[in-house]
Design a protein around this motif. Structure first.
Motif, mmCIF file in Angstrom:
data_model
loop_
_atom_site.group_PDB
_atom_site.id
_atom_site.type_symbol
_atom_site.label_atom_id
_atom_site.label_comp_id
_atom_site.label_asym_id
_atom_site.label_seq_id
_atom_site.Cartn_x
_atom_site.Cartn_y
_atom_site.Cartn_z
ATOM 1 N N VAL A 38 -8.315 -3.025 3.748
ATOM 2 C CA VAL A 38 -8.394 -4.403 2.699
ATOM 3 C C VAL A 38 -8.910 -5.805 2.567
ATOM 4 N N LEU A 52 0.459 -1.497 -0.456
ATOM 5 C CA LEU A 52 0.080 0.094 -0.129
ATOM 6 C C LEU A 52 0.944 1.334 -0.048
ATOM 7 N N THR A 55 -1.452 -6.249 -6.835
ATOM 8 C CA THR A 55 -3.057 -4.760 -7.264
ATOM 9 C C THR A 55 -3.450 -5.589 -6.612
ATOM 10 N N GLY A 72 2.559 0.913 -7.320
ATOM 11 C CA GLY A 72 1.358 0.025 -7.829
ATOM 12 C C GLY A 72 2.038 -1.496 -8.168
ATOM 13 N N LEU A 89 -6.259 -3.342 -5.509
ATOM 14 C CA LEU A 89 -5.753 -2.215 -5.153
ATOM 15 C C LEU A 89 -5.818 -0.822 -5.965
ATOM 16 N N GLY A 90 -6.180 0.213 -5.606
ATOM 17 C CA GLY A 90 -6.107 1.337 -6.849
ATOM 18 C C GLY A 90 -5.036 1.900 -6.693
ATOM 19 N N GLU A 150 -4.091 4.065 -3.186
ATOM 20 C CA GLU A 150 -5.017 3.136 -2.572
ATOM 21 C C GLU A 150 -4.633 4.348 -1.065
ATOM 22 N N SER A 151 -5.674 4.560 -0.438
ATOM 23 C CA SER A 151 -5.675 5.237 0.976
ATOM 24 C C SER A 151 -6.516 4.846 2.022
ATOM 25 N N ARG A 152 -7.228 3.102 1.291
ATOM 26 C CA ARG A 152 -6.925 1.716 2.811
ATOM 27 C C ARG A 152 -5.942 2.190 3.675
#
Length: 445
Positions: free
Chosen positions: A412, A295, A304, A300, A401-402, A405-407
């Motif tokens: 997740v 993350l 992913t 990235g 996962l983008g 990603e902010s999570r």
């Protein structure tokens, strides 16, 4: 005053200055004529331990010369035939009034004393020098004894990289037999191969000793490995420093310890702390750590896609057939997951019958359904455990996962868990069994 009187006065002044010099010089001086002592200065009186010059005058010079030195002394002065000729500096032993022996260095000069030929002897006391040399020898012997008894290896290398010394522990650690010549060899010629922490060859120029010799800098606890001539691989922790930091020509000394067992033990403890004891997969702690790293990767490229896998009906296997068979099922499922995925993908066991997969790289979105289906088929194959033919299916939740990603890792995991729950057979959801899907298996890490 006439010219003759002036010359006499000058000669007297010169003689007076000479007598003053002789009387106050720290070196002992005596004069012997035909072997009989006719003059001694205060330093000679002190050297021989006499109370006064009168105690020495009139005695034979040989009385105060050690018997072993008498013959060579007489032979030396026999060769002095011209006034002003001198013998070479020679070490010998004198005998004091109290019988003690004194090491000295002497020079004999044939001169005129009171209108007669005599030998003037300048004597330099070597007692302090010999004591210092003896002390140095004792210190060296002590140092050698201590170093030879150490469990640590000690290697001394000169400025050109040649081995000056290697203690017995060093030979043992490096696998070099006592009979094998090593002194004088360049460090590159010692029969071993150095490797770095990753197992890559370590050239001698990259060894900390080379850095210490070049810069004088002290290196501590540098870890590297060696492949010995007998085929064994040994890991060492070494310290390097100059023997004499104030000397530009100082040799370097390296002390090193065999940490092979410690390294293996530590690696084993690290493995146990991060892997599931039952399946050998990454445990929850390691999975979350890997996910956290992914993350934080702005590119990235590490992870992913996350797959949350739960075995359907596993609780029934535990309840009806026992935990031993349940454990076998978990081990086989773990093996199948690892075989079905790539080496760069991370497979972990969260606990009970829950597994998590971190897919690395950039898998095409269109490939995910095929991958998930392959995993379902692989895990659905019958399992034979203690004579029982068992079939288990799996529910698989997917979360991607983008790029920004902010999570958190926990978020997740939660989203993947919800996706997995939605993948449960509808009959399970309708009966509310999904809420109790986690087994009571106690072998989770």
């Amino acid at each position: 005053m006439g010219e003759g009187n002036t010359d006499a006065a000058s000669a007297e002044q010169l003689a007076q200055r000479y007598r003053s010099l002789v009387e106050h010089t720290p070196d002992a001086i005596c004069v012997h004529e035909s072997g009989t002592i006719v003059y001694v200065n205060p330093a000679m009186v002190r050297l021989l331990g006499a109370r006064s010059p009168e105690q020495l005058l009139g005695l034979s010079i040989t009385v105060f010369v050690h018997p072993d030195s008498v013959g060579p002394m007489l032979e030396r002065i026999q060769h002095l035939t011209a006034e002003g000729s001198a013998s070479p500096r020679t070490a010998m032993d004198l005998v004091r009034v109290d019988g003690r022996t004194v090491p000295v260095e002497t020079v004999s000069v044939l001169t005129v004393w009171q209108d007669k030929l005599a030998f003037q002897v300048v004597v330099h006391d070597l007692s302090a020098q010999r004591a210092a040399e003896a002390s140095a020898r004792r210190a060296e012997a002590y140092f050698t004894t201590v170093v030879s008894q150490l469990e640590e290896g000690v290697l001394v290398v000169d400025r050109q990289g040649r081995v000056e010394s290697l203690n017995p522990a060093g030979r043992r650690i490096l696998g070099i037999d006592e009979a094998d010549p090593v002194l004088g060899l360049h460090i590159d010629e010692v029969p071993l191969t150095m490797i770095d922490r990753d197992g890559a060859p370590l050239k001698s120029g990259r060894h900390p000793m080379a850095h210490t010799l070049a810069t004088g800098e002290v290196i501590t606890q540098y870890v590297f490995g060696i492949e010995r001539a007998d085929g064994q691989q040994v890991w060492l922790s070494c310290n390097c420093r100059l023997l004499n930091p104030d000397s530009p020509d100082s040799a370097g000394v390296s002390s090193f310890a065999d940490i092979t067992a410690y390294r293996a033990s530590r690696r084993q403890l690290e493995y146990q702390a991060t892997h599931d004891a039952l399946t050998g997969l990454a445990n929850r702690s390691l999975i979350l750590s890997q996910l956290s790293t992914a993350l934080a990767d702005e590119g990235g490229t590490l992870v992913t896609t996350v797959l949350f896998i739960d075995l359907d009906g596993f609780k029934a296997i535990n309840d009806t057939l026992g935990h031993a068979i349940g454990d076998t099922v978990l081990q086989i499922v773990a093996q199948r997951l690892q075989q079905a995925l790539r080496s760069e993908d991370v497979v972990g066991r969260l606990g009970g019958d829950e597994f998590l997969v971190l897919l690395a790289g950039h898998p095409q979105r269109a490939d995910l359904p095929a991958l998930v289906e392959r995993l379902r088929i692989t895990m659905a194959e019958p399992i034979i455990a203690s004579g029982h033919r068992l079939e288990v299916s799996a529910s698989i939740g997917i979360t991607e996962l983008g790029p920004h990603e902010s999570r958190t890792p926990e978020a997740v995991l939660h989203d993947a868990d919800l996706a997995m729950y939605r993948d449960k057979p509808s009959a399970h959801r309708e009966l509310g069994l999904g809420q109790n899907r986690r087994s009571n298996n106690t072998h989770a890490s």
